[in-house]
Design a protein around this motif. Sequence first.
Motif: not given
Length: 224
Positions: A76, A79-80, A205-207, A210
């Motif tokens: 994540p 990617q972000y 981590s993805r959360c 956000t």
Amino acid sequence: MEAVLARMRALDERLPAHDGVAVFNRVYLTVTETLQRRVRKGDFPAPRRAQTLTVRFAERYLAAVEADRAPACWRPLIQYRRHPGVRPLQHALAGINAHIGHDLALAVVATCHRLHCEPAALEGDFDRVGDVLVSLEERIREDLMPGPDLLEVADPLTHLLGSWSLERARSGAWAAARLLWTLRRTPDIAEEFRESLDASVGLVSRCLLTPTPLAPRVARAFAS
């Protein structure tokens, strides 16, 4: 420790300042430099244990960001890393989450194998490293969070980041390390647990990453 510090400094020089990985790397470079100074000062009763744990820990992060395909917990952030709606504090905490929640447990196990000891022998060093991380996490939040006058309009961000706790992540990492050590003679089950840990930490981590729509003055405060 000098070798891993050199690799972090090289990343710092190479990456753009606002890159999400660069944000975490600056934080982690500070952590590792602080740990090196404390080891040299004699703050750790067993310097070799502390150095081995610190190096094994750092190597997992460096391997992840330099790999063609990172572990799930790091994906994540990678990617972000350039997403315009993700703020520097989110990048920093997502990196800390991946590193503490996943890498620390594996680093403890690797250190035990290297030094031929049980996890209990590393508990004091684990706690001292954790104390450094806690103090730096507090400073990260202060440095990268908007000022108090902006907190109300930044409420979605403060709510998101307030849901994560480094103390809980540390406790989980220690429990995971002990379990992995217990499972070392059943490699199939140990691998299943590592994969599950990797995936679950990646979800957190993805959360944390956000994208958060902020009012214009809040966005300016982050950018300044």
